[in-house]
Design an enzyme around this catalytic site. Structure first.
Site, PDB file in Angstrom:
ATOM      1  N   SER A   1     -51.313  -2.322 -59.123  1.00  0.00           N
ATOM      2  CA  SER A   1     -52.637  -1.825 -58.759  1.00  0.00           C
ATOM      3  C   SER A   1     -53.624  -2.957 -58.505  1.00  0.00           C
ATOM      4  CB  SER A   1     -53.185  -0.929 -59.871  1.00  0.00           C
ATOM      5  OG  SER A   1     -53.516  -1.709 -61.019  1.00  0.00           O
TER       6      SER A   1
ATOM      7  N   GLU B   1     -49.142  -8.107 -54.070  1.00  0.00           N
ATOM      8  CA  GLU B   1     -48.894  -6.910 -53.262  1.00  0.00           C
ATOM      9  C   GLU B   1     -49.523  -5.761 -54.027  1.00  0.00           C
ATOM     10  OE1 GLU B   1     -47.984  -3.617 -52.174  1.00  0.00           O
ATOM     11  OE2 GLU B   1     -45.914  -3.921 -52.829  1.00  0.00           O
TER      12      GLU B   1
ATOM     13  N   CYS C   1     -46.936   2.532 -52.173  1.00  0.00           N
ATOM     14  CA  CYS C   1     -48.158   1.782 -51.843  1.00  0.00           C
ATOM     15  C   CYS C   1     -48.504   1.874 -50.362  1.00  0.00           C
ATOM     16  CB  CYS C   1     -48.019   0.324 -52.276  1.00  0.00           C
ATOM     17  SG  CYS C   1     -46.586  -0.518 -51.562  1.00  0.00           S
TER      18      CYS C   1
END
Length: 478
Positions: free
Chosen positions: A230, A251, A285
């Site tokens: 996150s 990432e 994601c």
């Protein structure tokens, strides 16, 4: 002790360490909510042992030829394919996704490891032009020990995405996967161990995330941080890494805009979008999330999207008919339910879904489609990371691009149009690390994977994934 639980452990210095004398956590099956094992947590002494082992392993591995490193990676990929059925079932049991999805993830993972095996033999420098009698060389060398942290949503791919490029580059690594999907990560590590990776080169630890990250990132042994997770946690880790000027690859989260123009092949577009949106229960994601549809086809798109969504079969990942499994843990349905209720309270319309699973067992949430969601709603601003699609309308290309770029997230974006000139403009002006036009595939072994803005920096996969683990040195001689 069941078979799954008996395989859980820490991997430090080439040894598997069990729960004896250690605190434990309890992974659960998300389809039932039942505890399925006891996972040991690393103590501070364990972490110090891991750091020492990694430092010693790096001294050995950096001097190992690229060909030898490549051979280990290729054998690990082959073992992964041989063990595909068992590993896919582990991933489904602890993460929830359908077995077919887990096997697809495993295939991509094996290909990624094989790609990085090739990259281990292609770490080139260069010779600069100098007068006779002088030489100037540019060298690329492994950065050192890597501390890597990864999320639970892709329990097979995420650990390998950390291990493969680091090992290809000649680095040692301490990997902390998610405690909720430990079995899959352990199965990946066993493939590398059985492929002949020296025992001190890679370590795997589990435990209290903040304790582990603070301890590893404060050590002078650690020279690189790699994180998938996150945005808030990523920013926290970046602050810790700043104290030792540590190189980082981040990432982080996304909130993927999907721009659907009135010249697209509508039925084909819908047939692609709906299963992809609800892949892995939306816990991706790069998941397509905000669907911005040109006003001329808006009503037809919303109706077709909702019809296809309501037909999806939700259930245990072990049932062959299942198209979407449970969410990975008890936190996720609660979070999604709160966001959907917030959107409802602000005037959004729920076309389908909007409720939790009906049987009261497991961590299920129904595939959900909303329209007329106001821009002030949490769903339109915070990453939902779940099975929720929000559909809104736009008039002009300028409006669509402005909405795609409105949020600080900039990981993935999707566009559907047959206009070539428009496609070029979208590629130039949309702020995202990855853009797909008339397709949804973004993750390829040879293609860099990463974002911009709050979605992070640096790339995984492709040659860039290995380069992120190398330092550049110039060497001048006369």
């Amino acid at each position: 002790m069941n078979d799954y639980s008996s395989k859980l452990g820490l991997y430090i210095g080439g040894e598997w360490l069990g729960p004896e004398g250690r605190d434990t956590t309890q992974p659960r099956n998300p389809a039932t909510g039942e505890v399925i094992g006891e996972l040991p947590s690393a103590s501070l002494d364990d972490l110090d042992r891991a750091l020492q082992a990694a430092e010693e392993g790096f001294a050995q591995w950096r001097d190992t030829s690229g060909t030898e490193r490549a051979n280990v990676l290729r054998k690990a990929a082959a073992l992964l394919r041989e063990r595909a059925d068992d590993i896919a079932r582990i991933a489904t049991m602890e993460q929830g996704k359908p077995v077919a999805e887990a096997k697809g993830e495993l295939g991509l993972t094996a290909s990624l490891i094989e790609f990085h095996a090739g990259e281990a033999e292609r770490i080139y420098g260069r010779v600069l032009p100098r007068p006779t009698g002088s030489r100037s060389l540019v060298l690329h060398q492994p950065i050192g020990v890597v501390a890597a942290f990864c999320a639970w949503n892709f329990p097979i791919l995420n650990p390998a995405r950390k291990l493969a490029p680091a090992l290809a580059a000649g680095c040692a690594i301490i990997l902390k996967p998610s405690e909720e999907t430990a079995g899959s990560a352990i199965a990946i590590m066993r493939c590398f161990e059985d492929a002949g990776l020296p025992g001190k080169v890679a370590q795997m630890v589990f435990g209290v995330p903040d304790t582990i990250s603070r301890h590893l990132l404060a050590s002078p042994v650690t020279r690189k941080l790699s994180f998938t997770g996150s945005v808030p946690v990523g920013k926290h880790l970046m602050k810790l890494a700043a104290d030792t000027v540590m190189r980082s690859t981040m990432e982080l989260g996304g909130h993927g805009p999907v721009l659907v123009f009135d010249d697209c092949d509508l039925d084909k577009t819908l047939d692609m979008l709906v299963p992809h949106k609800f892949r892995n229960a939306g816990q991706v994601c790069i998941s397509p999330t905000r669907f911005h549809v040109q006003e001329g086809i808006y009503e037809k798109f919303a109706r077709g999207f909702a019809e296809r969504t309501s037909a999806l079969r939700v259930g245990s990942g072990f049932e062959s008919e299942t198209q979407m499994g449970p969410m990975a843990n008890a936190r996720r349905p609660e979070a999604i339910d709160a966001m959907v209720e917030n959107a409802r309270s602000e005037g959004a319309t729920v076309l389908t879904g909007g409720t939790r699973g009906a049987n009261g067992r497991g961590f299920f949430y129904q595939p959900t489609v909303l329209t007329d969601v106001p821009m002030t709603a949490r769903l339109m601003n915070d990453e939902p990371f779940g099975p929720v699609a929000m559909i809104s309308r736009f008039a002009s290309d300028d409006d669509a691009i402005a909405e795609a770029n409105r949020l600080p997230y900039a990981l993935a974006a999707y566009c559907f149009t047959e206009n070539g000139r428009r496609q070029n403009r979208l590629g130039d002006e949309i702020e995202a690390g990855m853009i797909a036009v008339n397709q949804l595939a973004l993750s390829w072994p040879d293609s860099p994977f990463g974002g911009m803005k709050d979605s992070g920096f640096g790339s995984e996969d492709g040659p860039e994934g290995v380069m992120a683990h190398l330092v550049t040195k110039t060497f001048h001689m006369k």
